[in-house]
Design a protein around this motif. Sequence first.
Motif, PDB file in Angstrom:
ATOM      1  N   ASP A  99      25.684  46.384 112.193  1.00  0.00           N
ATOM      2  CA  ASP A  99      24.894  47.529 112.650  1.00  0.00           C
ATOM      3  C   ASP A  99      23.800  48.000 112.814  1.00  0.00           C
ATOM      4  O   ASP A  99      23.454  49.071 112.798  1.00  0.00           O
ATOM      5  CB  ASP A  99      25.439  48.368 111.591  1.00  0.00           C
ATOM      6  CG  ASP A  99      24.387  47.546 110.311  1.00  0.00           C
ATOM      7  OD1 ASP A  99      24.018  46.524 109.977  1.00  0.00           O
ATOM      8  OD2 ASP A  99      24.449  48.219 109.177  1.00  0.00           O
ATOM      9  N   LEU A 100      22.990  46.351 112.847  1.00  0.00           N
ATOM     10  CA  LEU A 100      21.308  46.589 113.796  1.00  0.00           C
ATOM     11  C   LEU A 100      20.851  46.945 114.897  1.00  0.00           C
ATOM     12  O   LEU A 100      19.951  47.294 115.695  1.00  0.00           O
ATOM     13  CB  LEU A 100      20.943  45.378 113.289  1.00  0.00           C
ATOM     14  CG  LEU A 100      20.492  45.508 112.035  1.00  0.00           C
ATOM     15  CD1 LEU A 100      19.768  43.994 111.887  1.00  0.00           C
ATOM     16  CD2 LEU A 100      19.605  46.629 111.487  1.00  0.00           C
ATOM     17  N   PRO A 101      22.137  46.291 116.106  1.00  0.00           N
ATOM     18  CA  PRO A 101      21.756  46.260 117.833  1.00  0.00           C
ATOM     19  C   PRO A 101      21.977  47.520 118.216  1.00  0.00           C
ATOM     20  O   PRO A 101      22.839  48.653 117.387  1.00  0.00           O
ATOM     21  CB  PRO A 101      23.259  45.209 117.774  1.00  0.00           C
ATOM     22  CG  PRO A 101      23.742  44.684 117.076  1.00  0.00           C
ATOM     23  CD  PRO A 101      23.318  45.449 115.761  1.00  0.00           C
ATOM     24  N   ASP A 102      20.765  47.576 118.713  1.00  0.00           N
ATOM     25  CA  ASP A 102      20.088  48.894 120.232  1.00  0.00           C
ATOM     26  C   ASP A 102      20.939  48.924 121.320  1.00  0.00           C
ATOM     27  O   ASP A 102      21.061  50.178 121.258  1.00  0.00           O
ATOM     28  CB  ASP A 102      18.963  48.780 119.631  1.00  0.00           C
ATOM     29  CG  ASP A 102      18.089  49.133 118.832  1.00  0.00           C
ATOM     30  OD1 ASP A 102      17.668  49.555 117.826  1.00  0.00           O
ATOM     31  OD2 ASP A 102      17.484  47.703 118.681  1.00  0.00           O
ATOM     32  N   ARG A 103      21.365  47.970 121.764  1.00  0.00           N
ATOM     33  CA  ARG A 103      21.908  47.470 122.869  1.00  0.00           C
ATOM     34  C   ARG A 103      23.514  46.668 122.950  1.00  0.00           C
ATOM     35  O   ARG A 103      23.289  45.825 121.904  1.00  0.00           O
ATOM     36  CB  ARG A 103      21.549  47.545 123.670  1.00  0.00           C
ATOM     37  CG  ARG A 103      21.474  47.601 124.918  1.00  0.00           C
ATOM     38  CD  ARG A 103      20.014  46.408 126.291  1.00  0.00           C
ATOM     39  NE  ARG A 103      18.709  47.526 126.258  1.00  0.00           N
ATOM     40  CZ  ARG A 103      18.266  48.477 126.741  1.00  0.00           C
ATOM     41  NH1 ARG A 103      18.828  49.016 127.296  1.00  0.00           N
ATOM     42  NH2 ARG A 103      17.193  48.975 126.031  1.00  0.00           N
TER      43      ARG A 103
END
Length: 207
Positions: A99-103
């Motif tokens: 749930d961390l990725p920005d991209r």
Amino acid sequence: GETVVLVGGGLGNAVLFSIGQAFRAAGSKVLYFAGYKKMIDRYKVADIEAAADAVVWCCDEAPGFAATRPQDKSFVGNIVQGMSAYADGKLGAQPIPFDLPDRIVAIGSDKMMAAVAAARHTVLAPYMKPGHQAIGSINSPMQCMMKEICAQCLQKHVDPETGAEKGVVFSCFNQDQPLDQVDFAHLAQRLRQSSVAEKLSNQWLDL
């Protein structure tokens, strides 16, 4: 300074490991899903490992790959199934929380990229960061190799909210496109337009 997911299918991995290394050099964390149909298809393993803080090796063919680093994972099945298994904890502890990725950057066949695009709004939606960006490297058929001349590479875009056509882009000049805007049915049709010539070429190459 971002957290990035790379999704590579087959030959798409030949492009992604240089992108992953650039992301890491710029201070980003990289979670890499590397997918292959057969075990014999994998290559440049060290380069892929250097491109990622953690790799999930996915293979349709059993028994799959053995992860050689403690933070890496292995999965037998297609790449979307591997992403889902990682996201819901079936592969164990997550070295990079899903749930961390920005991209997300996806490069592979049109069917694989279409599956990733759809999964972000279905099976993967509960696990993903709201507002993340998703980009695909669109492999439209190309002919002139002169940038925006022959129009063989035109790719239709749609409004992700309404489904209405937004227009077309030259993929040769702008290969990295928002996944949610790409009309993948149109791309599949365009990729089949040279299928007869490709089959004839394969006949000659097999001689």
